[in-house]
Design a protein around this motif. Sequence first.
Motif, PDB file in Angstrom:
ATOM      1  N   THR A   1      18.898 -24.121  38.987  1.00  0.00           N
ATOM      2  CA  THR A   1      20.031 -23.256  39.297  1.00  0.00           C
ATOM      3  C   THR A   1      20.173 -22.060  38.370  1.00  0.00           C
ATOM      4  OG1 THR A   1      21.479 -24.636  37.942  1.00  0.00           O
ATOM      5  CG2 THR A   1      21.338 -25.164  40.298  1.00  0.00           C
ATOM      6  N   SER A   2      19.345 -21.950  37.332  1.00  0.00           N
ATOM      7  CA  SER A   2      19.487 -20.848  36.382  1.00  0.00           C
ATOM      8  C   SER A   2      18.212 -20.704  35.580  1.00  0.00           C
ATOM      9  CB  SER A   2      20.664 -21.088  35.432  1.00  0.00           C
ATOM     10  OG  SER A   2      20.383 -22.202  34.591  1.00  0.00           O
ATOM     11  N   VAL A   3      18.101 -19.578  34.879  1.00  0.00           N
ATOM     12  CA  VAL A   3      16.955 -19.386  33.989  1.00  0.00           C
ATOM     13  C   VAL A   3      16.965 -20.437  32.885  1.00  0.00           C
ATOM     14  CG1 VAL A   3      15.945 -17.820  32.294  1.00  0.00           C
ATOM     15  CG2 VAL A   3      16.691 -16.934  34.503  1.00  0.00           C
ATOM     16  N   ALA A   4      18.128 -20.755  32.357  1.00  0.00           N
ATOM     17  CA  ALA A   4      18.203 -21.775  31.308  1.00  0.00           C
ATOM     18  C   ALA A   4      17.695 -23.121  31.833  1.00  0.00           C
ATOM     19  CB  ALA A   4      19.634 -21.895  30.797  1.00  0.00           C
ATOM     20  N   ASP A   5      18.077 -23.452  33.039  1.00  0.00           N
ATOM     21  CA  ASP A   5      17.626 -24.687  33.678  1.00  0.00           C
ATOM     22  C   ASP A   5      16.096 -24.668  33.849  1.00  0.00           C
ATOM     23  OD1 ASP A   5      17.900 -27.146  34.900  1.00  0.00           O
ATOM     24  OD2 ASP A   5      18.715 -26.360  36.777  1.00  0.00           O
ATOM     25  N   TYR A   6      15.578 -23.536  34.304  1.00  0.00           N
ATOM     26  CA  TYR A   6      14.132 -23.366  34.469  1.00  0.00           C
ATOM     27  C   TYR A   6      13.411 -23.541  33.135  1.00  0.00           C
ATOM     28  CZ  TYR A   6       9.736 -20.770  35.086  1.00  0.00           C
ATOM     29  OH  TYR A   6       8.414 -20.386  35.082  1.00  0.00           O
ATOM     30  N   GLU A   7      13.860 -22.839  32.109  1.00  0.00           N
ATOM     31  CA  GLU A   7      13.173 -22.882  30.815  1.00  0.00           C
ATOM     32  C   GLU A   7      13.244 -24.272  30.199  1.00  0.00           C
ATOM     33  OE1 GLU A   7      15.101 -19.742  28.695  1.00  0.00           O
ATOM     34  OE2 GLU A   7      13.760 -18.189  29.508  1.00  0.00           O
ATOM     35  N   ARG A   8      14.363 -24.955  30.343  1.00  0.00           N
ATOM     36  CA  ARG A   8      14.473 -26.319  29.821  1.00  0.00           C
ATOM     37  C   ARG A   8      13.514 -27.255  30.548  1.00  0.00           C
ATOM     38  NH1 ARG A   8      19.420 -26.562  30.194  1.00  0.00           N
ATOM     39  NH2 ARG A   8      19.581 -27.348  32.315  1.00  0.00           N
ATOM     40  N   THR A   9      13.429 -27.128  31.864  1.00  0.00           N
ATOM     41  CA  THR A   9      12.547 -27.987  32.651  1.00  0.00           C
ATOM     42  C   THR A   9      11.090 -27.763  32.286  1.00  0.00           C
ATOM     43  OG1 THR A   9      14.127 -28.029  34.477  1.00  0.00           O
ATOM     44  CG2 THR A   9      11.842 -28.579  35.004  1.00  0.00           C
ATOM     45  N   VAL A  10      10.691 -26.507  32.175  1.00  0.00           N
ATOM     46  CA  VAL A  10       9.301 -26.204  31.815  1.00  0.00           C
ATOM     47  C   VAL A  10       8.983 -26.735  30.420  1.00  0.00           C
ATOM     48  CG1 VAL A  10       7.660 -24.343  31.351  1.00  0.00           C
ATOM     49  CG2 VAL A  10       9.142 -24.235  33.368  1.00  0.00           C
ATOM     50  N   ALA A  11       9.904 -26.543  29.464  1.00  0.00           N
ATOM     51  CA  ALA A  11       9.675 -27.036  28.104  1.00  0.00           C
ATOM     52  C   ALA A  11       9.508 -28.555  28.095  1.00  0.00           C
ATOM     53  CB  ALA A  11      10.827 -26.615  27.197  1.00  0.00           C
ATOM     54  N   GLU A  12      10.299 -29.254  28.883  1.00  0.00           N
ATOM     55  CA  GLU A  12      10.172 -30.713  28.950  1.00  0.00           C
ATOM     56  C   GLU A  12       8.833 -31.125  29.546  1.00  0.00           C
ATOM     57  OE1 GLU A  12      14.957 -31.694  29.524  1.00  0.00           O
ATOM     58  OE2 GLU A  12      13.643 -31.575  31.269  1.00  0.00           O
ATOM     59  N   LEU A  13       8.368 -30.405  30.572  1.00  0.00           N
ATOM     60  CA  LEU A  13       7.097 -30.751  31.197  1.00  0.00           C
ATOM     61  C   LEU A  13       5.922 -30.443  30.277  1.00  0.00           C
ATOM     62  CD1 LEU A  13       7.856 -29.560  34.837  1.00  0.00           C
ATOM     63  CD2 LEU A  13       7.597 -31.917  34.038  1.00  0.00           C
ATOM     64  N   VAL A  14       6.020 -29.364  29.506  1.00  0.00           N
ATOM     65  CA  VAL A  14       4.976 -29.089  28.514  1.00  0.00           C
ATOM     66  C   VAL A  14       4.970 -30.188  27.460  1.00  0.00           C
ATOM     67  CG1 VAL A  14       4.241 -27.503  26.696  1.00  0.00           C
ATOM     68  CG2 VAL A  14       4.998 -26.593  28.903  1.00  0.00           C
ATOM     69  N   ALA A  15       6.142 -30.587  26.990  1.00  0.00           N
ATOM     70  CA  ALA A  15       6.231 -31.650  25.981  1.00  0.00           C
ATOM     71  C   ALA A  15       5.673 -32.971  26.495  1.00  0.00           C
ATOM     72  CB  ALA A  15       7.679 -31.827  25.537  1.00  0.00           C
ATOM     73  N   SER A  16       5.822 -33.207  27.791  1.00  0.00           N
ATOM     74  CA  SER A  16       5.319 -34.461  28.383  1.00  0.00           C
ATOM     75  C   SER A  16       3.806 -34.497  28.495  1.00  0.00           C
ATOM     76  CB  SER A  16       5.916 -34.649  29.782  1.00  0.00           C
ATOM     77  OG  SER A  16       5.250 -33.817  30.723  1.00  0.00           O
ATOM     78  N   GLY A  17       3.152 -33.321  28.429  1.00  0.00           N
ATOM     79  CA  GLY A  17       1.708 -33.240  28.619  1.00  0.00           C
ATOM     80  C   GLY A  17       1.282 -32.938  30.035  1.00  0.00           C
ATOM     81  N   VAL A  18       2.209 -32.969  30.977  1.00  0.00           N
ATOM     82  CA  VAL A  18       1.870 -32.657  32.366  1.00  0.00           C
ATOM     83  C   VAL A  18       1.421 -31.205  32.496  1.00  0.00           C
ATOM     84  CG1 VAL A  18       2.929 -32.277  34.630  1.00  0.00           C
ATOM     85  CG2 VAL A  18       3.231 -34.451  33.465  1.00  0.00           C
ATOM     86  N   MET A  19       2.116 -30.312  31.798  1.00  0.00           N
ATOM     87  CA  MET A  19       1.707 -28.915  31.743  1.00  0.00           C
ATOM     88  C   MET A  19       1.020 -28.652  30.412  1.00  0.00           C
ATOM     89  SD  MET A  19       4.823 -26.701  33.376  1.00  0.00           S
ATOM     90  CE  MET A  19       5.415 -26.963  35.057  1.00  0.00           C
ATOM     91  N   LEU A  20      -0.134 -28.026  30.460  1.00  0.00           N
ATOM     92  CA  LEU A  20      -0.838 -27.654  29.237  1.00  0.00           C
ATOM     93  C   LEU A  20       0.017 -26.712  28.401  1.00  0.00           C
ATOM     94  CD1 LEU A  20      -3.403 -27.439  27.462  1.00  0.00           C
ATOM     95  CD2 LEU A  20      -4.185 -25.625  29.017  1.00  0.00           C
ATOM     96  N   ASP A  21       0.639 -25.739  29.052  1.00  0.00           N
ATOM     97  CA  ASP A  21       1.534 -24.788  28.393  1.00  0.00           C
ATOM     98  C   ASP A  21       2.418 -24.178  29.469  1.00  0.00           C
ATOM     99  OD1 ASP A  21       0.026 -22.726  29.685  1.00  0.00           O
ATOM    100  OD2 ASP A  21      -1.378 -22.711  28.009  1.00  0.00           O
ATOM    101  N   ASP A  22       3.243 -23.223  29.065  1.00  0.00           N
ATOM    102  CA  ASP A  22       4.213 -22.691  30.032  1.00  0.00           C
ATOM    103  C   ASP A  22       3.602 -21.719  31.036  1.00  0.00           C
ATOM    104  OD1 ASP A  22       3.875 -20.450  28.468  1.00  0.00           O
ATOM    105  OD2 ASP A  22       5.950 -20.342  27.765  1.00  0.00           O
ATOM    106  N   THR A  23       2.292 -21.497  30.956  1.00  0.00           N
ATOM    107  CA  THR A  23       1.621 -20.717  32.008  1.00  0.00           C
ATOM    108  C   THR A  23       1.225 -21.585  33.193  1.00  0.00           C
ATOM    109  OG1 THR A  23      -0.646 -21.015  31.182  1.00  0.00           O
ATOM    110  CG2 THR A  23       0.661 -19.219  30.218  1.00  0.00           C
ATOM    111  N   MET A  24       1.366 -22.901  33.067  1.00  0.00           N
ATOM    112  CA  MET A  24       0.888 -23.820  34.102  1.00  0.00           C
ATOM    113  C   MET A  24       1.982 -24.209  35.089  1.00  0.00           C
ATOM    114  SD  MET A  24      -2.325 -24.174  33.640  1.00  0.00           S
ATOM    115  CE  MET A  24      -2.656 -25.565  34.722  1.00  0.00           C
ATOM    116  N   VAL A  25       2.942 -23.318  35.327  1.00  0.00           N
ATOM    117  CA  VAL A  25       3.934 -23.519  36.388  1.00  0.00           C
ATOM    118  C   VAL A  25       3.249 -23.138  37.697  1.00  0.00           C
ATOM    119  CG1 VAL A  25       6.176 -22.845  37.295  1.00  0.00           C
ATOM    120  CG2 VAL A  25       5.837 -23.019  34.816  1.00  0.00           C
TER     121      VAL A  25
END
Length: 375
Positions: free
Chosen positions: A205-229
């Motif tokens: 619903t927001s950029v903050a929501d987007y950035e938090r979600t991406v950061a969590e997925l990177v931390a989980s290892g699912v995303m190599l980094d934030d370019t892997m959206v």
Amino acid sequence: MSLTASSAAEIAGPIAGQILTVGVEEEFLLLDPATWHNAPVAGAARAALAPQVRGLTRVEFRHSMMEMVTPVCASLPQLRRHLIANRSAAAGAARTAGARLVAVAATPVAEPDRTVEDTPRFHAISRHYGPVAHDPAVCGCHIHVGVPDPEVAVQVCTHLRPWLPVVQAMSANSVFHAGADTHHASWRGVQLERWPSLGPSPFLTSVADYERTVAELVASGVMLDDTMVLWWARPSRRYPTVEVRVADVGPTAGDTVLVAGLVRALVATVVADIAAGRPAVRPPEHLLRAAHWNAAHQGLGGTLMDLHARRPVPAWEMVDLLAETAGAALRRHGDDAVVARELARLRTEGTGADRQRRAGALPAALRMLAGLTTG
């Protein structure tokens, strides 16, 4: 904190009155005309492009892939001209390199060379994802629609989610794999499910929501980094656009024009919804993923899920509903006549998957696609 409905409407209001720009990235396979195996000659093909065209290509993940990018366009006729010019230039360069440029969305026979192009990023992706990163090449059509505000762009991606399986079904153009019919309309769509950071975008619903979600997925290892959206719709990192990535590359420039016109109109429609404070539909995640799998499986040959009503309906009923929903935006952008003609052609000729199956044996289908790519 998520935006309130009133603040989101205030941001979206001025955008809702604009004519939105559109641009397209098309990925193609380079195939050996004798064996129809993937030909690892992308470097030679890029080098063979005329200097004035070379800036419209990108280095892709595989040595057998060639990507061409249009400039930012204001109208569908302008977009069509650039698509045709790009395809013609790339096909000529492919012939110089000893290959055929083919608008097909998944490797149809075999890819003997599965190494990645020699860039640090591609090598990092290869190490992180292992064999998944070495699946045979697949080719998509990425539609960029100008949405200049990032908060609105995030919400647009959320509002688009119920419609993207329909776009996926309309664009299905990858029947063959390992030399045989997969019994799927878009093998690309099925193959890409192996990538853990790819598929429908989360409900954000927001950029903050987007950035938090991406950061969590990177931390989980699912995303190599934030370019892997790699979601089917995402706010572009490079441009002030929403990028819709769900479509297979289209057999013809006309197929791409149709998808681009409908996607632009859908984006304009949901921007107006956001401006009016209308909430996004939120289907269950399992049903959304099932709708995408079914779209890749059947194309327009069966049923699609109406994710607003949560029921299956004939595929063309969903296409008609999409066009009706986007109708006001199509008219405002001057796209209604072009889209109506291309929809009529699609109804008569079928999807790329339908056309491949009608061509008969695999070599005949690929010869047909090579001709359609620039025809």
